[in-house]
Enzyme design. Structure first.
Site, PDB file in Angstrom:
ATOM      1  N   THR A 401       0.901  -1.179   0.056  1.00  0.00           N
ATOM      2  CA  THR A 401      -0.011   0.105   0.152  1.00  0.00           C
ATOM      3  C   THR A 401       0.891   1.248   0.018  1.00  0.00           C
ATOM      4  O   THR A 401       1.613   1.326   0.868  1.00  0.00           O
ATOM      5  CB  THR A 401      -0.784  -0.133   1.093  1.00  0.00           C
ATOM      6  OG1 THR A 401      -1.784   1.213   1.187  1.00  0.00           O
ATOM      7  CG2 THR A 401      -0.221  -0.041   2.602  1.00  0.00           C
ATOM      8  N   HIS A 453       1.552 -12.216  13.554  1.00  0.00           N
ATOM      9  CA  HIS A 453       2.566 -12.853  14.436  1.00  0.00           C
ATOM     10  C   HIS A 453       2.052 -14.375  14.761  1.00  0.00           C
ATOM     11  O   HIS A 453       2.752 -14.755  15.536  1.00  0.00           O
ATOM     12  CB  HIS A 453       2.444 -11.860  15.642  1.00  0.00           C
ATOM     13  CG  HIS A 453       3.597 -12.022  16.447  1.00  0.00           C
ATOM     14  ND1 HIS A 453       4.772 -12.417  15.698  1.00  0.00           N
ATOM     15  CD2 HIS A 453       4.313 -11.168  17.793  1.00  0.00           C
ATOM     16  CE1 HIS A 453       5.860 -12.200  16.527  1.00  0.00           C
ATOM     17  NE2 HIS A 453       5.433 -11.316  17.588  1.00  0.00           N
TER      18      HIS A 453
END
Length: 482
Positions: A401, A453
């Site tokens: 992005t 994560h």
């Protein structure tokens, strides 16, 4: 009774133009009742939760009915248009049809009116025919509109009544049925506005041609309803009407959340509260990369292609993924497995008038730099024109992005659902930088990498971000590391 058989009418249903979509909004109709259509002709444009798509009709025939007006959200599998595939023209004149086949709402007390004529039939001189409105057909009168009379039709039978009028056939009501109020004339968007604002169209004074109610008439009715009234016994106003107009339109604008915006909101909330996000940042001197961009613009291999910093950033990320393949993965909650992808479908976040979309370049890892430049150019231009297909937004594995185009230094991007990493690129600015022991003005940018994560630990995420930064600082590593 000579009527069009049910077997000759085909109902075209709202298709699932993506994978697992449940609804779509009708943006625009390109045909009207009475129009002739051919197999493959585009009849309407719809917006799904992923993109705007044009729908072609799969057969030849004459349009008999549009079941929903523009702006309506329709469930997948619901019929949206009826087409007569018998090869016949529009309904025959009244002289060829028995009186019992005339629409009930068009029959006066003492005479039978002429049957509705097709929308594309030339208007007879001096006939005084009225404009076509979906749900009404074409009315005929000598000098002015004849009042409509007939039995009241329950709300749940409205779509059936509309279909009957358009087809020009159906059972006549019992002769002794009491006369109902004249049905107000209004186009579908105006009816929807009235419904949203809780306005009864029978109480609205029409100002449009031929007694048609306009949007301004509806707003005027709302204004009159809000004006202070003298104390007197009056009927209680419907609750939805007060709720719909309870805000000041001169101070607030309300935008319905639907289509792409609705899907993006749901996806981002789901991603943010499903995948544990970690974001790391690095600021890097990209002066050499900017020089390479200018050199590539003059290279004949890139003639006609758009070369910009995003091209080299995308290539840098692809090289970093090749060096650290475990980052290109997804989390399978059902199987409790990490799925490592051996291909890279590189997503590029794009802001469009309909909202944020993330189309991706299929098998970007296998493309040369000129091929990647061509794919990026096509992706961006297609997104800006609103022609991105649902297939182009499926199957992404990692995303970039570019918030720098808005002058933003950096951010904490949210993962695209189903992906494990997203790279945000900040604005490239001239800043003081220590270069070869001296402070010099250099082109500098900040990168931010968010990752899931659950499957990407701090070491893996840091290695990928450091590799991207190293390549942008020394773009010759595109060759040595590749």
């Amino acid at each position: 009774m000579t009527t069009m058989t049910e077997a000759s009418v085909r109902e075209f249903k709202m298709p699932d133009v993506g994978e697992g979509l449940t609804e779509a909004e009708i943006l625009k109709w390109f045909v009207q009742p009475g129009d002739t259509v051919t197999d493959g002709q585009v009849v309407c444009e719809v917006e799904t939760a992923k993109a705007a798509v044009e729908l072609p009709i799969p057969y030849d025939g004459v349009v008999r009915a549009l079941h929903f007006p523009e702006g309506t959200t329709v469930d997948v599998g619901t019929a949206i248009i009826a087409v007569d595939v018998s090869g016949g023209a529009a309904p025959a004149p009244a002289a060829e049809q028995p009186a019992a086949e005339q629409p009930a709402a068009e029959q006066p007390a003492a005479e039978q009116p002429a049957a509705p004529r097709p929308a594309d039939e030339p208007k007879a001189e001096g006939s005084g025919r009225q404009p076509v409105l979906v749900g009404y057909g074409v009315a005929t009168s000598s000098t002015r509109r004849r009042p409509r009379k007939g039995p009241e039709v329950p709300v749940q039978q409205a779509s059936t009544a509309i279909q009957t009028e358009l087809n020009g056939h159906g059972a006549a009501p019992p002769p002794a049925a009491p006369a109902a109020k004249e049905r107000p004339l209004a186009k579908p968007p105006v009816r929807k506005l009235a419904k949203d604002l809780g306005v009864d169209l029978t109480t609205v004074v029409p100002t449009g041609p031929d007694g048609i109610i306009t949007r301004e008439d509806v707003h005027a009715a709302v204004a009159r309803a809000q004006a202070p009234q003298p104390e007197a016994p009056v009927a209680a106003a419907p609750a939805p009407a007060q709720t719909a107009v309870s805000y000041d339109t001169t101070r607030e604008t309300r935008i319905p959340v639907k289509g792409v915006r609705k899907a993006t909101a749901a996806a981002m909330v789901g991603s943010a509260f499903t995948a544990p996000h970690v974001t790391e940042f690095v600021t890097v001197d990209v002066t050499r990369t900017m020089k390479l961009v200018e050199e590539l613009k003059e290279d004949k291999e890139f003639a006609g292609l758009r070369v910009n910093p995003l091209l080299l950033i995308a290539k840098a990320l692809l090289v970093a993924i090749r060096r650290n393949p475990d980052i290109n993965a997804s989390w399978d909650e059902a199987a409790q497995e990490i799925v490592v992808k051996h291909y890279v479908n590189l997503g590029i976040a794009a802001a469009t008038p309909r909202g944020l979309i993330v189309p991706n370049i299929k098998d970007a890892h296998a493309k040369t730099l000129p091929q990647l430049a061509e794919s990026l150019g096509e992706l961006v231009s297609t997104a800006r024109e609103g022609r991105t297909s649902p297939a182009a937004m499926q199957g992404g594995t990692v995303t970039i992005t570019n918030v720098g185009v808005f002058g933003v230094d950096t951010g904490t991007p949210i993962l695209n659902p189903g992906e494990s990493a997203i790279l945000a690129v900040g604005a490239i600015k001239l800043q003081p930088w220590v270069h070869k022991g001296k402070v010099k003005p250099r082109q500098v940018s900040t990168l931010a990498l968010s990752f899931d994560h659950r499957l990407v630990d701090g070491e893996l995420g840091s290695k990928v971000l450091a590799d991207v930064a190293a390549i942008l600082e020394q773009p010759k590593r595109l060759i040595t590391w590749a």
